[in-house]
Design an enzyme around this catalytic site. Sequence first.
Site, PDB file in Angstrom:
ATOM      1  N   CYS A 126      -4.033  -5.826  -2.298  1.00 42.89           N
ATOM      2  CA  CYS A 126      -2.947  -4.902  -2.609  1.00 42.89           C
ATOM      3  C   CYS A 126      -2.806  -3.803  -1.551  1.00 42.89           C
ATOM      4  CB  CYS A 126      -3.209  -4.286  -3.986  1.00 42.89           C
ATOM      5  SG  CYS A 126      -2.145  -2.925  -4.420  1.00 42.89           S
ATOM      6  N   CYS A 178      -2.933  -0.197  -2.972  1.00 37.48           N
ATOM      7  CA  CYS A 178      -4.312   0.113  -3.388  1.00 37.48           C
ATOM      8  C   CYS A 178      -5.140   0.563  -2.184  1.00 37.48           C
ATOM      9  CB  CYS A 178      -4.969  -1.107  -4.023  1.00 37.48           C
ATOM     10  SG  CYS A 178      -4.108  -1.733  -5.475  1.00 37.48           S
TER      11      CYS A 178
END
Length: 157
Positions: free
Chosen positions: A62, A65
Amino acid sequence: MGFIRFSFYSSQTRTTCPKLRYFRQFTVTCGTTITEINETQFNNTVLKADRPVLVEFVAKWCGPCRLISPTMESLAQEYEDRLTVAKIDDYANPRLIEEYKVYGLSTLIHFKNGQKVTESRREGAITKVKLKDYVDALLESISVSQRRVEILFPSRV
């Protein structure tokens, strides 16, 4: 006390592309105050915690993230006396992903007294300033709620 990890590599050993021949990368990972947990640790770490817990649902692949990871580290260190920050990998913990309806990553959910704090869900990348405002507002709302309870039910000394 955390740890420090240094890594240094040259892309000369990792690629044959002549344009990347002189590329170098140097990374530093400082000690962490973020607790990485899984489904079996969730109950004790989050639901039975004696203080507020901010849970971050993440994935290794991600982008958002990875983008907010240093900000989360900084936040965890700054608030370590008032808040526990826990990280959960979405791929390895499908039951929690389903239970808390995590559809976007990174997802932040605040827990207090074993319950999800209403309106605490936040998804996607966030700047450090907005993250601090978010956490400060959550901590303030929790302390206001506790003061109301103390006014209604004063403890006997």
